[in-house]
Structure formats: C-alpha cells, structure tokens
Design a protein around this motif. Structure first.
Motif, PDB file in Angstrom:
ATOM      1  N   SER A  41      39.328 -44.021 -50.934  1.00  0.00           N
ATOM      2  CA  SER A  41      39.114 -44.576 -52.270  1.00  0.00           C
ATOM      3  C   SER A  41      37.915 -45.527 -52.279  1.00  0.00           C
ATOM      4  CB  SER A  41      40.360 -45.352 -52.717  1.00  0.00           C
ATOM      5  OG  SER A  41      40.116 -46.010 -53.930  1.00  0.00           O
ATOM      6  N   PRO A  42      37.113 -45.492 -53.343  1.00  0.00           N
ATOM      7  CA  PRO A  42      35.987 -46.437 -53.449  1.00  0.00           C
ATOM      8  C   PRO A  42      36.415 -47.802 -53.991  1.00  0.00           C
ATOM      9  CG  PRO A  42      35.945 -44.951 -55.303  1.00  0.00           C
ATOM     10  CD  PRO A  42      37.102 -44.510 -54.421  1.00  0.00           C
ATOM     11  N   PHE A  43      37.724 -48.066 -54.072  1.00  0.00           N
ATOM     12  CA  PHE A  43      38.239 -49.321 -54.606  1.00  0.00           C
ATOM     13  C   PHE A  43      39.065 -50.062 -53.564  1.00  0.00           C
ATOM     14  CE2 PHE A  43      37.603 -46.576 -58.230  1.00  0.00           C
ATOM     15  CZ  PHE A  43      36.976 -47.409 -59.134  1.00  0.00           C
ATOM     16  N   ILE A  44      39.088 -51.380 -53.709  1.00  0.00           N
ATOM     17  CA  ILE A  44      39.999 -52.203 -52.923  1.00  0.00           C
ATOM     18  C   ILE A  44      40.820 -53.036 -53.913  1.00  0.00           C
ATOM     19  CG2 ILE A  44      38.550 -52.335 -50.861  1.00  0.00           C
ATOM     20  CD1 ILE A  44      37.724 -55.176 -51.764  1.00  0.00           C
ATOM     21  N   VAL A  45      41.974 -53.515 -53.457  1.00  0.00           N
ATOM     22  CA  VAL A  45      42.812 -54.370 -54.287  1.00  0.00           C
ATOM     23  C   VAL A  45      42.949 -55.712 -53.584  1.00  0.00           C
ATOM     24  CG1 VAL A  45      45.047 -54.683 -55.404  1.00  0.00           C
ATOM     25  CG2 VAL A  45      44.090 -52.381 -55.167  1.00  0.00           C
ATOM     26  N   ILE A  46      42.596 -56.774 -54.294  1.00  0.00           N
ATOM     27  CA  ILE A  46      42.738 -58.130 -53.770  1.00  0.00           C
ATOM     28  C   ILE A  46      44.079 -58.653 -54.287  1.00  0.00           C
ATOM     29  CG2 ILE A  46      41.792 -60.466 -53.740  1.00  0.00           C
ATOM     30  CD1 ILE A  46      39.040 -59.144 -54.433  1.00  0.00           C
ATOM     31  N   TRP A  47      44.992 -58.942 -53.387  1.00  0.00           N
ATOM     32  CA  TRP A  47      46.330 -59.420 -53.736  1.00  0.00           C
ATOM     33  C   TRP A  47      46.433 -60.920 -53.478  1.00  0.00           C
ATOM     34  CZ3 TRP A  47      49.709 -55.999 -55.850  1.00  0.00           C
ATOM     35  CH2 TRP A  47      49.472 -54.640 -55.634  1.00  0.00           C
ATOM     36  N   ASP A  48      47.142 -61.605 -54.335  1.00  0.00           N
ATOM     37  CA  ASP A  48      47.499 -63.011 -54.124  1.00  0.00           C
ATOM     38  C   ASP A  48      48.987 -63.091 -54.436  1.00  0.00           C
ATOM     39  OD1 ASP A  48      47.449 -65.684 -53.607  1.00  0.00           O
ATOM     40  OD2 ASP A  48      46.389 -66.239 -55.444  1.00  0.00           O
ATOM     41  N   ILE A  49      49.780 -63.210 -53.397  1.00  0.00           N
ATOM     42  CA  ILE A  49      51.227 -63.067 -53.519  1.00  0.00           C
ATOM     43  C   ILE A  49      51.933 -64.419 -53.475  1.00  0.00           C
ATOM     44  CG2 ILE A  49      53.261 -61.953 -52.488  1.00  0.00           C
ATOM     45  CD1 ILE A  49      51.188 -59.964 -53.532  1.00  0.00           C
ATOM     46  N   ASN A  50      52.907 -64.576 -54.352  1.00  0.00           N
ATOM     47  CA  ASN A  50      53.865 -65.684 -54.293  1.00  0.00           C
ATOM     48  C   ASN A  50      53.215 -67.054 -54.438  1.00  0.00           C
ATOM     49  OD1 ASN A  50      56.541 -66.634 -53.973  1.00  0.00           O
ATOM     50  ND2 ASN A  50      56.166 -67.018 -51.816  1.00  0.00           N
ATOM     51  N   TRP A  51      52.425 -67.251 -55.484  1.00  0.00           N
ATOM     52  CA  TRP A  51      51.730 -68.523 -55.643  1.00  0.00           C
ATOM     53  C   TRP A  51      52.436 -69.506 -56.560  1.00  0.00           C
ATOM     54  CZ3 TRP A  51      50.161 -68.475 -60.712  1.00  0.00           C
ATOM     55  CH2 TRP A  51      49.800 -67.244 -61.271  1.00  0.00           C
ATOM     56  N   ALA A  52      53.469 -69.072 -57.248  1.00  0.00           N
ATOM     57  CA  ALA A  52      54.272 -70.000 -58.055  1.00  0.00           C
ATOM     58  C   ALA A  52      55.623 -69.343 -58.321  1.00  0.00           C
ATOM     59  CB  ALA A  52      53.583 -70.334 -59.370  1.00  0.00           C
ATOM     60  N   LYS A  53      56.595 -70.185 -58.719  1.00  0.00           N
ATOM     61  CA  LYS A  53      57.903 -69.620 -59.045  1.00  0.00           C
ATOM     62  C   LYS A  53      58.564 -70.467 -60.116  1.00  0.00           C
ATOM     63  CE  LYS A  53      60.094 -71.835 -55.063  1.00  0.00           C
ATOM     64  NZ  LYS A  53      60.832 -71.598 -53.836  1.00  0.00           N
ATOM     65  N   ILE A  54      59.500 -69.829 -60.812  1.00  0.00           N
ATOM     66  CA  ILE A  54      60.266 -70.500 -61.865  1.00  0.00           C
ATOM     67  C   ILE A  54      61.692 -69.974 -61.799  1.00  0.00           C
ATOM     68  CG2 ILE A  54      59.530 -68.811 -63.586  1.00  0.00           C
ATOM     69  CD1 ILE A  54      59.696 -71.063 -65.685  1.00  0.00           C
ATOM     70  N   TYR A  97      54.851 -60.563 -62.151  1.00  0.00           N
ATOM     71  CA  TYR A  97      55.943 -61.300 -61.541  1.00  0.00           C
ATOM     72  C   TYR A  97      56.916 -60.351 -60.858  1.00  0.00           C
ATOM     73  CZ  TYR A  97      58.493 -60.077 -65.837  1.00  0.00           C
ATOM     74  OH  TYR A  97      59.060 -59.409 -66.881  1.00  0.00           O
ATOM     75  N   SER A  98      57.621 -60.894 -59.902  1.00  0.00           N
ATOM     76  CA  SER A  98      58.714 -60.191 -59.248  1.00  0.00           C
ATOM     77  C   SER A  98      59.923 -61.116 -59.312  1.00  0.00           C
ATOM     78  CB  SER A  98      58.357 -59.844 -57.800  1.00  0.00           C
ATOM     79  OG  SER A  98      58.002 -61.004 -57.089  1.00  0.00           O
ATOM     80  N   ILE A  99      61.092 -60.529 -59.280  1.00  0.00           N
ATOM     81  CA  ILE A  99      62.314 -61.323 -59.378  1.00  0.00           C
ATOM     82  C   ILE A  99      63.011 -61.340 -58.028  1.00  0.00           C
ATOM     83  CG2 ILE A  99      64.594 -61.474 -60.451  1.00  0.00           C
ATOM     84  CD1 ILE A  99      63.293 -60.288 -62.980  1.00  0.00           C
ATOM     85  N   ASP A 100      63.270 -62.540 -57.540  1.00  0.00           N
ATOM     86  CA  ASP A 100      64.020 -62.744 -56.300  1.00  0.00           C
ATOM     87  C   ASP A 100      65.452 -63.074 -56.714  1.00  0.00           C
ATOM     88  OD1 ASP A 100      65.271 -63.783 -54.019  1.00  0.00           O
ATOM     89  OD2 ASP A 100      63.398 -64.646 -53.266  1.00  0.00           O
ATOM     90  N   GLU A 151      67.326 -65.977 -54.551  1.00  0.00           N
ATOM     91  CA  GLU A 151      67.002 -67.359 -54.933  1.00  0.00           C
ATOM     92  C   GLU A 151      67.110 -67.596 -56.437  1.00  0.00           C
ATOM     93  OE1 GLU A 151      63.659 -69.609 -53.484  1.00  0.00           O
ATOM     94  OE2 GLU A 151      63.449 -68.219 -51.804  1.00  0.00           O
ATOM     95  N   ARG A 152      67.241 -66.513 -57.212  1.00  0.00           N
ATOM     96  CA  ARG A 152      67.291 -66.573 -58.671  1.00  0.00           C
ATOM     97  C   ARG A 152      66.028 -67.213 -59.246  1.00  0.00           C
ATOM     98  NH1 ARG A 152      70.231 -64.819 -61.787  1.00  0.00           N
ATOM     99  NH2 ARG A 152      70.271 -66.425 -63.380  1.00  0.00           N
ATOM    100  N   VAL A 153      64.884 -66.686 -58.770  1.00  0.00           N
ATOM    101  CA  VAL A 153      63.596 -67.160 -59.274  1.00  0.00           C
ATOM    102  C   VAL A 153      62.706 -65.978 -59.636  1.00  0.00           C
ATOM    103  CG1 VAL A 153      63.596 -69.334 -57.992  1.00  0.00           C
ATOM    104  CG2 VAL A 153      62.564 -67.324 -56.968  1.00  0.00           C
ATOM    105  N   LEU A 154      61.781 -66.267 -60.518  1.00  0.00           N
ATOM    106  CA  LEU A 154      60.730 -65.337 -60.872  1.00  0.00           C
ATOM    107  C   LEU A 154      59.499 -65.788 -60.090  1.00  0.00           C
ATOM    108  CD1 LEU A 154      60.146 -63.814 -64.188  1.00  0.00           C
ATOM    109  CD2 LEU A 154      58.278 -65.225 -63.401  1.00  0.00           C
ATOM    110  N   ARG A 155      58.945 -64.939 -59.232  1.00  0.00           N
ATOM    111  CA  ARG A 155      57.784 -65.280 -58.405  1.00  0.00           C
ATOM    112  C   ARG A 155      56.524 -64.689 -59.031  1.00  0.00           C
ATOM    113  NH1 ARG A 155      59.235 -67.460 -53.679  1.00  0.00           N
ATOM    114  NH2 ARG A 155      61.356 -67.119 -52.955  1.00  0.00           N
ATOM    115  N   LEU A 156      55.450 -65.474 -59.028  1.00  0.00           N
ATOM    116  CA  LEU A 156      54.197 -65.023 -59.623  1.00  0.00           C
ATOM    117  C   LEU A 156      53.220 -64.537 -58.562  1.00  0.00           C
ATOM    118  CD1 LEU A 156      53.682 -67.679 -62.397  1.00  0.00           C
ATOM    119  CD2 LEU A 156      54.815 -65.472 -62.515  1.00  0.00           C
ATOM    120  N   ASN A 157      52.546 -63.453 -58.895  1.00  0.00           N
ATOM    121  CA  ASN A 157      51.601 -62.786 -58.008  1.00  0.00           C
ATOM    122  C   ASN A 157      50.407 -62.348 -58.847  1.00  0.00           C
ATOM    123  OD1 ASN A 157      53.817 -62.347 -55.813  1.00  0.00           O
ATOM    124  ND2 ASN A 157      54.664 -61.423 -57.634  1.00  0.00           N
ATOM    125  N   SER A 158      49.330 -61.981 -58.181  1.00  0.00           N
ATOM    126  CA  SER A 158      48.208 -61.413 -58.920  1.00  0.00           C
ATOM    127  C   SER A 158      47.499 -60.375 -58.066  1.00  0.00           C
ATOM    128  CB  SER A 158      47.232 -62.504 -59.378  1.00  0.00           C
ATOM    129  OG  SER A 158      46.717 -63.199 -58.286  1.00  0.00           O
TER     130      SER A 158
END
Length: 137
Positions: free
Chosen positions: A7-20, A47-50, A53-60
């Motif tokens: 693939s000529p593309f890459i994906v830059i991930w930033d995982i688990n940087w905040a939660k509510i 977002y993903s749901i844990d 822990e009963r939290v919503l985790r934020l990712n990008s």
C-alpha cells in the motif's frame, strides 16, 4: 505507525490518550464533540469502550500517502504526526469551552513492532521513531 509494503499509505495511530467514565453525565457531549472535531480535522478521533474499567478510551488515527518520491520525507512525517496532535488539541479546546474535563491516560501502549526496531529497514525505522513522539496535554 502501521504500514504495508503493498500500500502507498501509512496509518499514524495515537492510542489511549484520554478516558471518561461511562457513568459520566457528559459522555454524550464528549461523543458529539468527537464528531464535531472529526468534521473539520485531518486526523480522525475515535473511541473504544473498556467494559472492565467502564470507561470510554480516546484514540486517533491519520492516514497519509507514503512513497519514496516524497521530497523532504522527515519534514513530511513530522508535519503529519503533528496533525494527530492538532486534532487532539482542537478536541480538548472544544471540551474546555463546554467546561468538560477528561482524565488523561497515564498508561501508554507500546506500538506493535516496537521491539523489531533494530531489524527494520531504514525507512521503517524512521516510522517507528516518529511513533515515539510524545506530546503531553
């Protein structure tokens, strides 16, 4: 950073940087703010749901073209990695305007393949190093 030789593309991930907490009365406003930020942003916040822990985790994530012909590849990567953090900053600014505060995640995930750094080709090594940039909010 996720890459595939086919693939000529890459994906830059930033995982688990905040939660509510899922019990937070502002959770629907946070989700709406995610949607509003994604409308105007280059990077996508999701977002993903844990349930444990009963939290919503934020990712990008931020998907970009990545081919050998790109001039000034280091500047290009640096700028695009910064776009992920700009989306996060915009999101936090929108929340602050609404007087909503999230808990910043203290645990950071080590990217898959990080231990393979020394075995990676030079270009992939740069990608791993780029994933290690750590801006704090």
């Amino acid at each position: 950073i996720d890459s595939d030789d086919k693939s000529p593309f890459i994906v830059i991930w930033d995982i688990n940087w905040a939660k509510i907490s899922l019990d937070n009365p502002n959770i629907n406003r946070v989700i709406e703010t995610i949607n509003q930020t994604n409308i105007h942003g280059i990077a996508t916040i999701f977002y993903s749901i844990d349930e444990t822990e009963r939290v919503l985790r934020l990712n990008s994530k931020h998907e970009i073209p990545f081919i050998v012909e790109i001039p000034h590849i280091e500047s290009y990567l640096y700028t695009n990695i910064g776009c992920s953090y700009s989306a996060r900053e915009d999101f936090f600014n929108k929340l602050e305007y609404q007087n909503i505060h999230l808990e910043k995640s203290k645990e950071r995930l080590i990217p898959i393949g990080w231990n393979m750094l020394h075995k990676a080709p030079l270009i992939k090594r740069w990608l791993y190093i780029g994933a290690a940039f750590n801006h704090s909010y």
